[in-house]
Scaffold this motif. Structure first.
Motif, PDB file in Angstrom:
ATOM      1  N   GLN A  35      -8.408   0.337  -2.839  1.00 56.54           N
ATOM      2  CA  GLN A  35      -8.106   0.665  -1.967  1.00 56.54           C
ATOM      3  C   GLN A  35      -7.104   2.582  -2.928  1.00 56.54           C
ATOM      4  O   GLN A  35      -6.581   1.612  -3.867  1.00 56.54           O
ATOM      5  CB  GLN A  35      -7.007   0.267  -0.964  1.00 56.54           C
ATOM      6  N   GLN A  77      -7.784  12.675   6.135  1.00 54.15           N
ATOM      7  CA  GLN A  77      -8.121  13.623   4.268  1.00 54.15           C
ATOM      8  C   GLN A  77      -7.316  14.900   3.896  1.00 54.15           C
ATOM      9  O   GLN A  77      -6.666  15.512   4.541  1.00 54.15           O
ATOM     10  CB  GLN A  77      -9.715  14.887   4.640  1.00 54.15           C
ATOM     11  N   ARG A 124     -16.302   3.067   1.984  1.00 58.88           N
ATOM     12  CA  ARG A 124     -15.275   3.933   2.004  1.00 58.88           C
ATOM     13  C   ARG A 124     -15.042   4.190   2.562  1.00 58.88           C
ATOM     14  O   ARG A 124     -15.574   4.839   3.832  1.00 58.88           O
ATOM     15  CB  ARG A 124     -16.116   4.762   0.559  1.00 58.88           C
ATOM     16  N   ASP A 169      -9.163  15.384  -4.602  1.00 59.22           N
ATOM     17  CA  ASP A 169      -8.944  14.438  -3.545  1.00 59.22           C
ATOM     18  C   ASP A 169      -7.892  13.677  -3.938  1.00 59.22           C
ATOM     19  O   ASP A 169      -7.966  12.543  -4.205  1.00 59.22           O
ATOM     20  CB  ASP A 169     -10.387  13.482  -3.547  1.00 59.22           C
ATOM     21  N   ARG A 187     -12.182   6.135   4.449  1.00 57.30           N
ATOM     22  CA  ARG A 187     -11.132   7.596   4.495  1.00 57.30           C
ATOM     23  C   ARG A 187      -9.658   7.308   5.172  1.00 57.30           C
ATOM     24  O   ARG A 187     -10.776   8.100   6.573  1.00 57.30           O
ATOM     25  CB  ARG A 187     -12.226   8.553   4.170  1.00 57.30           C
ATOM     26  N   ASP A 188      -9.260   7.442   5.015  1.00 58.30           N
ATOM     27  CA  ASP A 188      -7.960   8.083   5.804  1.00 58.30           C
ATOM     28  C   ASP A 188      -7.723   9.082   6.879  1.00 58.30           C
ATOM     29  O   ASP A 188      -8.415   9.925   5.452  1.00 58.30           O
ATOM     30  CB  ASP A 188      -6.422   7.742   5.360  1.00 58.30           C
ATOM     31  N   ARG A 240     -11.297   5.843  -7.137  1.00 58.13           N
ATOM     32  CA  ARG A 240     -11.324   6.101  -5.824  1.00 58.13           C
ATOM     33  C   ARG A 240     -13.503   6.161  -5.310  1.00 58.13           C
ATOM     34  O   ARG A 240     -14.042   6.080  -4.747  1.00 58.13           O
ATOM     35  CB  ARG A 240     -11.322   7.661  -5.731  1.00 58.13           C
ATOM     36  N   ALA A 288      -7.642   6.151   0.964  1.00 52.61           N
ATOM     37  CA  ALA A 288      -9.371   5.463   1.228  1.00 52.61           C
ATOM     38  C   ALA A 288      -8.926   4.265   0.585  1.00 52.61           C
ATOM     39  O   ALA A 288      -7.599   3.062   0.250  1.00 52.61           O
ATOM     40  CB  ALA A 288     -10.367   6.352  -0.178  1.00 52.61           C
TER      41      ALA A 288
END
Length: 363
Positions: free
Chosen positions: A291, A175, A170, A269, A172-173, A158, A273
């Motif tokens: 990803q 959270q 990067r 996390d 991110r979708d 990641r 992403a």
């Protein structure tokens, strides 16, 4: 004295990195993996039965009881309804999946890559420079001699440490934070053959996951929003209270010993992403670096290994002068993401109707 050179440096030696190094070495390229390698126990991870076809086809180690892993027969899920619903992997043509001891699994893949001819350096990449001839000069955290590489493969997970250093962004979708803890085996649950399944339970603040690890311990994890995670990390009792308030999962994890009862969960996390570009001039990202997936999709490890194979094929083609493979790899990653997002949205909609506000808003 000039630095020794290889065709490909793979930064990272987890499953994606090791599978890529194995494939590149079998293609006749000189390749070195570089990774500090984590020795602390990792969060348990399951491998679907379909992954065994990939491993066998590539001549890679296949999980087994003898190798320290545990079969997964299916799922129990309280998702679209409050009641547990069973799914049975034995009905799949690929058979059961496997709950992995990740330290063993990762080490076996690295051994296979080295047996195929890949080198291994127990160090992280510290610095990169582009040389006049277009190759890369790589310095390492161990302070040893630098390495010259024609191509870089980012398998750093990641962090996407190489790709981001080279300018990739990067993205991110939504959270998602996982708060997990481990518990000693519970006699009643451990003797129940039904706990050879993963247990998933939707709750107002997110969703819980529980599984029996190869060690016999139970892993329990709440997937929730960052504000909820912050409160529970500040006061671990809130996490335990939420665990014990579950309708089903509490029966599997509710009998913690005194030494475990108030142990703080660990946060990490878990949200999806991606990189804005998975390949560039002389580099390519694979696995979670390219990803990463929401764990509800249950496709992270298999997709990482499959992407390692397609990515390594693109690198081998580029080193042979065919750069069209890089575009095909990007297109393939885009298609994987499209399918993943569609399926993930459908999964979340299956439970969202049961709850109002908070975690489930907008799903």
């Amino acid at each position: 004295m000039p630095a020794p050179g290889v065709d490909v440096l793979v930064a990272g030696a987890g499953p994606a990195g090791a599978v890529a190094a194995h494939a590149l070495a079998r293609a006749g390229l000189s390749v070195t993996m570089a990774d500090r390698v984590q020795t602390a126990p990792k969060i348990g991870e399951a491998l679907p039965g379909a992954a065994l076809r990939l491993l066998r086809a590539e001549g890679l180690p296949v999980p087994s009881d003898a190798a320290g892993h545990r079969p997964v027969r299916g799922n129990w899920s309280a998702w679209s309804t409050p009641d547990l619903v069973a799914s049975d992997f034995l009905r799949s043509p690929d058979g059961p999946g496997w709950r992995l001891d990740r330290l063993i699994f990762d080490d076996d893949l690295r051994r296979a890559a080295r047996a195929a001819g890949a080198g291994f350096r127990r160090a992280a990449v510290r610095d990169l420079i582009r040389l006049d001839d277009g190759d890369w000069g790589v310095a390492f955290s161990d302070g040893g001699p630098p390495l010259k590489a024609r191509w870089l493969v980012d398998a750093t997970g990641r962090r996407a440490a190489i790709a981001r250093r080279l300018g990739a962004a990067r993205l991110r979708d939504r959270q998602l934070i996982a708060l997990y803890g481990r518990f000693n085996a519970i006699a009643g649950a451990m003797s129940d053959p039904g706990f050879d399944r993963t247990v998933i339970e939707a709750v107002p603040e997110g969703w819980w996951y529980a599984a029996r690890m190869p060690s016999g311990a139970v892993l329990a994890s709440l997937h929730t929003t960052a504000p909820v995670a912050a409160r529970m990390l500040a006061d671990p009792l809130l996490w335990h209270q939420a665990r014990l308030a579950t309708r089903h999962l509490s029966a599997l994890t509710g009998h913690a010993g005194a030494d475990e009862a108030l142990a703080a969960p660990v946060g990490c996390d878990a949200g999806g992403a991606r990189l804005d570009s998975v390949a560039g001039d002389g580099w390519l990202a694979i696995g979670d670096a390219a990803q990463a997936f929401d764990p509800l999709s249950a496709q992270g490890l298999l997709s990482a290994m499959h992407g390692a194979l397609t990515g390594s094929a693109a690198v081998a083609a580029a080193l042979g002068g065919d750069h069209g493979g890089l575009d095909r790899y990007q297109a393939g990653q885009d298609e994987v993401r499209r399918i993943y997002l569609d399926r993930l949205a459908s999964h979340y909609r299956g439970a969202a109707h049961r709850f109002q506000g908070g975690f489930w808003d907008g799903l």
